[in-house]
Enzyme design. Structure first.
Site, PDB file in Angstrom:
ATOM      1  N   SER A   1      -5.915   5.844  -3.910  1.00  0.00           N
ATOM      2  CA  SER A   1      -4.617   5.264  -4.697  1.00  0.00           C
ATOM      3  C   SER A   1      -4.874   4.797  -6.130  1.00  0.00           C
ATOM      4  CB  SER A   1      -3.984   4.289  -3.810  1.00  0.00           C
ATOM      5  OG  SER A   1      -5.138   3.001  -3.606  1.00  0.00           O
TER       6      SER A   1
ATOM      7  N   TYR B   1      -5.556  -9.979   3.626  1.00  0.00           N
ATOM      8  CA  TYR B   1      -6.509 -10.585   2.959  1.00  0.00           C
ATOM      9  C   TYR B   1      -5.447 -11.376   1.900  1.00  0.00           C
ATOM     10  CZ  TYR B   1      -7.043  -7.177  -0.794  1.00  0.00           C
ATOM     11  OH  TYR B   1      -6.672  -6.213  -1.717  1.00  0.00           O
TER      12      TYR B   1
ATOM     13  N   HIS C   1     -11.375  -5.420  -5.408  1.00  0.00           N
ATOM     14  CA  HIS C   1     -10.465  -6.522  -4.946  1.00  0.00           C
ATOM     15  C   HIS C   1      -9.807  -7.447  -6.006  1.00  0.00           C
ATOM     16  CE1 HIS C   1     -12.225  -4.762  -1.325  1.00  0.00           C
ATOM     17  NE2 HIS C   1     -10.902  -5.128  -0.907  1.00  0.00           N
TER      18      HIS C   1
ATOM     19  N   CYS D   1     -13.021   1.172  -3.312  1.00  0.00           N
ATOM     20  CA  CYS D   1     -12.010   1.460  -2.780  1.00  0.00           C
ATOM     21  C   CYS D   1     -10.968   1.927  -3.291  1.00  0.00           C
ATOM     22  CB  CYS D   1     -11.570   0.147  -1.585  1.00  0.00           C
ATOM     23  SG  CYS D   1     -10.411   0.406  -0.424  1.00  0.00           S
TER      24      CYS D   1
ATOM     25  N   GLU E   1      -1.392   8.755  -4.652  1.00  0.00           N
ATOM     26  CA  GLU E   1      -0.766   7.922  -3.443  1.00  0.00           C
ATOM     27  C   GLU E   1       0.775   7.331  -4.085  1.00  0.00           C
ATOM     28  OE1 GLU E   1      -3.208   6.516  -0.769  1.00  0.00           O
ATOM     29  OE2 GLU E   1      -5.011   7.435  -1.150  1.00  0.00           O
TER      30      GLU E   1
ATOM     31  N   HIS F   1     -14.154   7.985   3.762  1.00  0.00           N
ATOM     32  CA  HIS F   1     -14.238   6.717   3.060  1.00  0.00           C
ATOM     33  C   HIS F   1     -14.314   5.594   4.030  1.00  0.00           C
ATOM     34  CE1 HIS F   1     -13.689   3.311   0.347  1.00  0.00           C
ATOM     35  NE2 HIS F   1     -12.562   3.134   1.071  1.00  0.00           N
TER      36      HIS F   1
ATOM     37  N   CYS G   1      -0.547  -8.178   2.468  1.00  0.00           N
ATOM     38  CA  CYS G   1      -0.016  -8.253   3.619  1.00  0.00           C
ATOM     39  C   CYS G   1       0.027  -6.594   4.101  1.00  0.00           C
ATOM     40  CB  CYS G   1       1.515  -8.697   3.864  1.00  0.00           C
ATOM     41  SG  CYS G   1       1.471 -10.531   3.586  1.00  0.00           S
TER      42      CYS G   1
HETATM   43  N1  GLN Z   1      -7.185   6.328   0.192  1.00  0.00           N
HETATM   44  C1  GLN Z   1      -6.660   4.957   0.348  1.00  0.00           C
HETATM   45  C2  GLN Z   1      -6.702   4.383  -1.103  1.00  0.00           C
HETATM   46  O1  GLN Z   1      -7.124   4.563  -1.962  1.00  0.00           O
HETATM   47  C3  GLN Z   1      -8.116   4.290   1.121  1.00  0.00           C
HETATM   48  C4  GLN Z   1      -7.683   2.731   1.281  1.00  0.00           C
HETATM   49  C5  GLN Z   1      -8.707   2.173   2.145  1.00  0.00           C
HETATM   50  O2  GLN Z   1      -9.842   2.630   2.386  1.00  0.00           O
HETATM   51  N2  GLN Z   1      -8.446   0.938   2.426  1.00  0.00           N
HETATM   52  O3  GLN Z   1      -5.891   3.443  -1.083  1.00  0.00           O
HETATM   53 ZN    ZN Z   2     -11.669   1.379   1.049  1.00  0.00          ZN
END
Ligand code: GLN
Ligand code: ZN
Length: 764
Positions: free
Chosen positions: A442, A521, A704, A736, A493, A651, A525
């Protein structure tokens, strides 16, 4: 009289007011005073809801601006020095620990955040020093909020994370070697002081959460319970009566350390009803049992008949005065209220119960066992009727799905060839450089994207207009990736509101909601869709967007899917068929999608399974083995329909694979991307030890937090990784997906990442 108790209430508010307020505060659009006021307003509203529902024991200090464990870290003076040295005020220091802080010359990353037991909630890990000291703050939150409720005429039971759990869930800070549990003697005086203050403020009972008792505990943590609770017992009337609270599992294997002299013990009888008898025989002679019979983790209406039976069997042994009816855990994991769902089909809506409704259920059950079933006859009859309706509805049962499931063979779970063969035919097609760079899927979900989605839902724009907007976004994402110089692209995405909900909305057997948000977290949400019946795929779900992305891109494009286990775990699952059956249904639907993507010219397909680990039963043994068996099979079933030359990625948002590495390896994914930037690179050792042959992309920076990692930091990370992984195995990617980030920091961070990868490419 049998009392009713709620263990914790969702904090966000019916319309996610808390999320909106905290994000506005972070964005400089709300003052700190306004934020704190809004938080106060929400607490009050939530206490009132419970009071009006007839709940006898209402929790306080279950609220948190970010995370409840983080609140304890701060109140106990366990804030690492890097957060105190810049003179941030208490609120900003708190958020700095939760999400990092990079403003006005202060630059500090967040503390590690990990899953709360097997839920999709994340807590901030207490991060402790070898020379750690603890000191209770002047106005502890638990005391402040107890008084706040009291002033509003509501008597509450404060909730604390217990000392053994607080330490057991913590870790030594980087470069430190302390075993947190060794700090118990230093920590207990802080708890004693806090408990005394709560008593002085008027609290007669305190809910002290010790959920780690459900784990297989190392001897030291297990041994910590007795001295701790004996010490509290010695304080007698100086402190409130303690309700020792466990949830998410059974405590039978640890009953030898269950304190005998606490006022009450709470157990989760939704998850583990069979533990009742054993726990009853282990209770102290006067101890009250808090029977968790209303599910704090799912949205199904409570089966009153069976809940009442459970409570009655406890009453038979202990008498009415020694039993409390309670939610199984905090209701934090359930959405706020069913009343907000205006679009749910009436038949289905009648099967659900969210936090507000569960509060009422608790009160009804307590009344039924106190005054007899006739006192709530109408409610019980209505409840029996909904139970009957769900059990017999045609919406829960699809014979075609069952037929297909019966035909799945062993062979359906395996790729055509071994990895060595696959990777060479993939490489021929993809032609990737050493240290290929990619992202996890994403890209920032901008205001504009959300606005367009809202317009579509409201009918203000047509589907065609929306699709065109999405295509523009994809095109823009491709352009940005070209400029950044990434190697394997993603479409970003933009069309997905959420990685599970999006699929839920496209699958049969799912119901979805408009307001049923649950905190994942901090301010984040999720709105898990609900699996109500047998699952199937009526039409392709992602092919259109991926196909378009391929058409506008010169580099390999990754198709992006959410795996079967994650779809299951991040939905509210059915409680009437086994989860393995639901996972297999999802796997078959996804298998068709994977094959369709391949047909559409997508050569790299990522099937995310970030939730695989959280589904792991909390204790090792038979249950865990069985879970891993069906979970791995579901993933393999979903990904094995493709040719050798199609590269399957997966992933995971974590890298602690130690206790189930064989399962990760068994997935047989060509490339794994995992979280690693906040964990110790040493965790990668499992890949070396097992001579893992396939490719791995351990995340090189934390996503994050808005903080931008420098190129040097990323290089340092890669250098560490190269101590464990072979250069030809290593992919370079973030931890991520980037959906929660802004574009500015995303571009800056990815530029540094690509430069770091280029540096190593030149070097090797
Ligand atoms: N493909 C998802 C993203 O990039 C993976 C998210 C995740 O692992 N929580 O948002
Ligand atoms: Zn992830």
């Amino acid at each position: 009289m049998v009392q009713s108790a709620v263990l914790g209430f969702p904090r966000m508010g019916a319309n996610r007011e808390l999320k909106k307020a905290t994000e506005a505060y972070w964005g400089g659009k709300l003052s700190q005073a306004e934020l704190l006021n809004e938080a106060k307003r929400l607490r009050l509203a939530h206490w009132k809801i419970q009071k009006d529902a007839g709940v006898d024991v209402i929790p306080s200090n279950d609220f948190a601006l970010y995370d409840q464990v983080l609140c304890h870290i701060q109140d106990f003076g366990a804030v690492p020095e890097r957060y105190t040295k810049d003179g941030l005020d208490a609120v900003d220091q708190y958020f700095a620990m939760g999400r990092g802080h990079q403003k006005e010359g202060v630059d500090v990353p967040s503390l590690e955040m990990v899953k709360w037991f097997d839920s999709n909630y994340h807590y901030v890990k207490p991060t402790l020093q070898d020379n750690q000291t603890f000191k209770l703050v002047d106005s502890p939150k638990a005391v402040v909020e107890f008084k706040e409720a009291k002033d509003a005429g509501i008597h509450t039971r404060p909730v604390l994370v217990g000392p053994v759990s607080f330490l057991h869930l913590g870790k030594a800070d980087r470069g430190q070697s302390v075993d947190p549990i060794d700090l118990l003697d230093k920590l207990l005086p802080v708890y004693e002081k806090l408990l005394v203050q709560l008593k002085e403020a008027g609290a007669d009972t305190v809910q002290i959460d010790e959920p780690v008792l459900v784990f297989d505990l190392p001897a030291k943590s297990k041994g910590a319970f007795k001295p701790t609770y004996e010490r509290f017992a010695r304080l007698g009337d100086k402190i409130p009566k303690l309700v020792f609270t466990t949830y998410f599992g059974d405590i039978v294997h640890n009953l030898d350390v269950l304190p005998k002299d606490v006022y009450g013990v709470h157990i989760d009888l939704v998850r583990n009803p069979e533990q009742l008898d054993a726990v009853l025989s282990a209770l102290g002679p006067k101890t009250v049992l808090s029977a968790g019979v209303v599910d704090g983790r799912n949205i199904w209406k409570t089966n009153m008949k069976s809940a009442i039976e459970k409570v009655e069997s406890a009453i038979q042994k202990l008498g009415k005065d020694r039993v409390v009816v309670a939610t199984s855990s905090s209701l934090l994991h359930t959405p706020h209220t069913l009343a907000s769902e205006k679009k749910l089909d009436a038949e289905i809506a009648d099967w659900f119960s969210f936090a507000c409704e569960k509060a009422v259920e608790i009160a009804v059950i307590a009344k039924a066992v106190t005054e007899g079933p006739t006192s709530v006859r109408e409610q019980l009859e209505a409840n029996a009727k909904s139970m009957q309706s769900r059990a017999t509805s045609t919406r829960t049962n699809d014979p075609t799905v069952k037929e297909r499931q019966s035909k799945v063979t062993e062979q359906d779970h395996n790729r055509k060839s071994e990895f060595a063969t696959r990777i060479s035919s993939q490489q021929k097609k993809l032609n990737l450089p050493l240290f290929p760079t990619t992202t996890i899927g994403s890209f920032p979900q901008t205001k504009e994207i959300r606005a367009q989605r809202t317009k579509l839902t409201k009918g203000e724009i047509s589907t065609a207009e929306y699709d065109q907007f999405i295509e523009q976004e994809i095109q823009e994402n491709v352009k940005i990736q070209e400029e950044l110089g990434l190697d394997v692209f993603v479409h970003g995405e933009p069309e997905r509101n959420d990685m599970v909900q999006y699929f839920g909305e496209r699958l049969d057997g799912y119901a979805f909601t408009t307001h049923a948000w649950v905190q994942s977290y901090g301010s984040r949400c999720v709105r898990p869709p609900i699996i109500v019946g047998d699952i199937s795929r009526p039409a392709p779900m992602t092919v259109k967007e991926s196909k378009y992305a391929v058409s506008v891109s010169k580099k390999p494009m990754k198709g992006m899917l959410t795996g079967p286990v994650t779809c299951l775990r991040w939905s509210f699952p059915r409680d009437d068929v086994h989860q393995s059956v639901q996972a297999q249904q999802l796997a078959l639907a996804l298998r068709d999608e994977v094959v369709d993507l391949e047909k559409a010219g997508i050569d790299v397909i990522q099937v995310d399974e970030p939730a695989l680990r959280e589904g792991l039963p909390l204790r090792s043994g038979k249950e865990r083995d069985a879970y891993l068996d069906w979970a791995v099979k579901a993933f393999k079933l979903s990904t094995s329909g493709v040719e050798d030359s199609t590269q399957i990625h997966s992933h995971f948002c974590y890298s602690e694979f130690q206790d189930f590495f064989h399962a990760i390896a068994a997935l047989d994914a060509d490339v794994l991307s995992i979280e690693n930037s906040k964990s110790d690179a040493k965790l990668l050792r499992v890949f070396v030890d097992s001579a893992y042959p396939r490719h791995i992309g351990p995340g090189v920076y934390d996503i994050h937090s808005p903080r931008v990692p420098s190129e040097q930091e990323i290089k340092d990370r890669i250098e560490e990784m190269l101590q464990y992984l072979k250069p030809e195995q290593l992919w370079i990617d973030p931890d991520c997906g980037l959906k929660t980030r802004q574009w500015k920091e995303t571009k800056e961070a990815l530029t540094n990442m690509v430069n770091a990868a280029r540096f190593y490419r030149a070097k090797y």
